[in-house]
Design a protein around this motif. Structure first.
Motif, PDB file in Angstrom:
ATOM      1  N   SER A  61      21.761  45.776  43.772  1.00  0.00           N
ATOM      2  CA  SER A  61      21.520  45.743  42.376  1.00  0.00           C
ATOM      3  C   SER A  61      21.262  47.068  42.148  1.00  0.00           C
ATOM      4  O   SER A  61      21.802  47.551  41.114  1.00  0.00           O
ATOM      5  CB  SER A  61      20.558  44.796  42.021  1.00  0.00           C
ATOM      6  N   LEU A  65      23.190  50.153  39.760  1.00  0.00           N
ATOM      7  CA  LEU A  65      22.922  50.725  38.908  1.00  0.00           C
ATOM      8  C   LEU A  65      23.167  52.059  39.171  1.00  0.00           C
ATOM      9  O   LEU A  65      23.362  53.024  38.169  1.00  0.00           O
ATOM     10  CB  LEU A  65      21.276  50.558  38.509  1.00  0.00           C
ATOM     11  N   THR A 157      23.941  44.222  36.411  1.00  0.00           N
ATOM     12  CA  THR A 157      24.441  45.726  36.806  1.00  0.00           C
ATOM     13  C   THR A 157      26.062  45.622  36.499  1.00  0.00           C
ATOM     14  O   THR A 157      26.842  46.497  36.051  1.00  0.00           O
ATOM     15  CB  THR A 157      24.245  46.270  38.076  1.00  0.00           C
TER      16      THR A 157
END
Length: 459
Positions: A61, A65, A157
């Motif tokens: 994750s 990002l 994301t």
């Protein structure tokens, strides 16, 4: 057991009480024996959460990002002129922040809210209702789960990066307010429904049996066609064909492309939802497809233009990553090389030949690379997943390559139609509400100063 009538009532009462106590004790003993069995059955039915899977999904994750800020922001920022670099950085940052908020408020529910509609997930998890630290989301392995919060973060994301991709198609000529309003509407009416249709078990495209491991349709085709529609509606950059519009900083673009490649391992390998063999397959395919695409783009460019440019290599990075995204977990590493190389060939042709011939201004080639690369990857998934070509095989032995490719094409066409038509309507709404394009004077001065009151560089 019958009690003799000759016994006194007191004796009879005592015997009855003793029998009742004996029966109650037996029932209690049976209940005590049954309780562990019931608890064991419940424990067996509950998905097992492994700390290794959880840690990998948390890292994935964060890697995605990292692809948005700073990766995509720097990649796009280096490709525009110096007077507009901050506007692109700000758009990427603003989009990420706004979509994260929307995702928590209602986006997760719209995509994965547990509803039975083939088009959206319903309102069951608005404001993340019912989600706690102990909630578990299913993975692709029966009996294995991950904390629902980490699944929410991972999908969040994806939702954030997809609209950020779109802005490259009309970079240097859109208001910041228009960008944010469009993104709010677009994720609500285009992205969330497509994500549900492709990745939710109740989704329409999912029910067809379409393969999209990490977002060929959901992310790249979706963003690519939305970008093309936006470029056509907003129009060409002022001075296109007359003014110098070369990238102002190839080092920034190279840094951004490198970050995208690194972050994409979270994007692709993370889509296995576990730290397992399929994640490692997606990992090696993210290496090989990208390498094949870079080599192919550089060779094609060297043959056509007699030079091999850094811009071409960076474009090859993205083309390979885009093409392998839907196929990463189902094709073989050698198939990935061929898929990436073929995607580079077609994307190069779209960027270098088709775009100039048709005359549309897709500033940073969002449709030419993401849209076309996504289409090639989605259809190629149906081909290279075959065990004959080194893939893991289709969902059942009865599915032929032709049948799977047909389903893949259906998924591509629906995504193009849903996103293309929906985006057209939303651009028109935004144009009426706040206006899409800044004034000619603002464009001439640059959006950094006119929209944000600052400059990237000072002499």
């Amino acid at each position: 057991m019958k009690i003799p009538t000759s016994l006194t009532s007191a004796v009879r009462s005592t015997l009855l009480g003793s029998l009742a106590l004996t029966a109650f004790g037996s029932l209690a003993a049976l209940a005590q024996e049954a309780a562990p069995a019931v608890a064991d059955a419940a424990a067996a039915a509950a998905p097992t959460v492994d700390k290794g899977d959880t840690a990998w999904m948390m890292i994935s994750s964060v890697l995605v990002l990292f692809m948005i800020v700073p990766g995509l922001a720097l990649f796009y920022g280096g490709l525009v002129r110096a007077k507009n670099v901050l506007s692109v950085l700000m758009q990427c940052t603003g989009i990420a922040a706004v979509v994260i908020v929307i995702w928590v408020l209602y986006g997760y529910s719209f995509a994965f809210g547990g509803g039975t509609s083939p088009y959206w997930g319903g309102l069951g998890k608005v404001f993340l209702s019912g989600v706690t630290k102990d909630s578990v989301a299913a993975t692709f392995t029966k009996g294995v789960g991950i904390p629902e919060f980490v699944f929410i973060c991972f999908q969040m994301t994806f939702a954030a990066i997809t609209p950020a991709l779109i802005i490259g198609a009309f970079a240097e000529r859109i208001k910041f307010s228009a960008t944010i309003l469009f993104v709010i509407l677009w994720v609500t009416f285009v992205y969330f429904p497509i994500a549900h249709m492709v990745w939710d078990a109740n989704g329409l495209i999912y029910s067809w049996g379409a393969l999209d491991f990490a977002g060929g349709t959901v992310v790249h085709i979706n963003a690519g066609i939305a970008g093309l529609v936006g470029a056509l509606i907003i129009g060409k950059r002022a001075g296109l064909g007359r003014d110098m519009m070369a990238p102002h900083s190839m080092p920034l673009t190279m840094i951004g492309a490198s970050i995208l490649w690194v972050g994409w391992f979270g994007f692709n390998a993370g889509s296995a939802l576990e730290a397992n063999g399929q994640a490692t397959l997606a990992m090696i395919n993210t290496f090989t497809a990208t390498a094949g695409a870079i080599v192919a783009w550089v060779v094609i460019e060297a043959l056509a233009r007699k030079t091999a440019s850094m811009l071409g290599a960076a474009s090859g990075v993205v083309a390979g990553l885009v093409a392998v995204t839907p196929a990463a977990g189902t094709i073989g590493p050698v198939g990935a090389i061929f898929l990436g190389a073929f995607a580079s060939l077609i994307c190069y042709y779209m960027v270098a030949v088709v775009k100039p011939k048709l005359g549309y201004d897709d500033s940073l080639d969002v449709f030419g690379v993401h849209g076309i690369g996504g289409i090639i990857g989605a259809i190629g998934t149906g081909i290279f997943t075959s065990t004959t070509l080194g893939g893991i095989g289709y969902a059942s032995e009865s599915i032929t390559m032709g049948a799977q490719v047909y389903v893949q094409i259906k998924a591509v066409l629906l995504t193009l139609a849903w996103s293309g038509i929906g985006s057209f309507i939303l651009y028109k709404i935004v144009d009426v509400v706040v206006g899409l394009r800044p004034t000619a004077e603002a464009e001439s001065i640059g959006l950094d100063l006119t929209s944000h009151g600052e400059a990237a560089y000072h002499n």
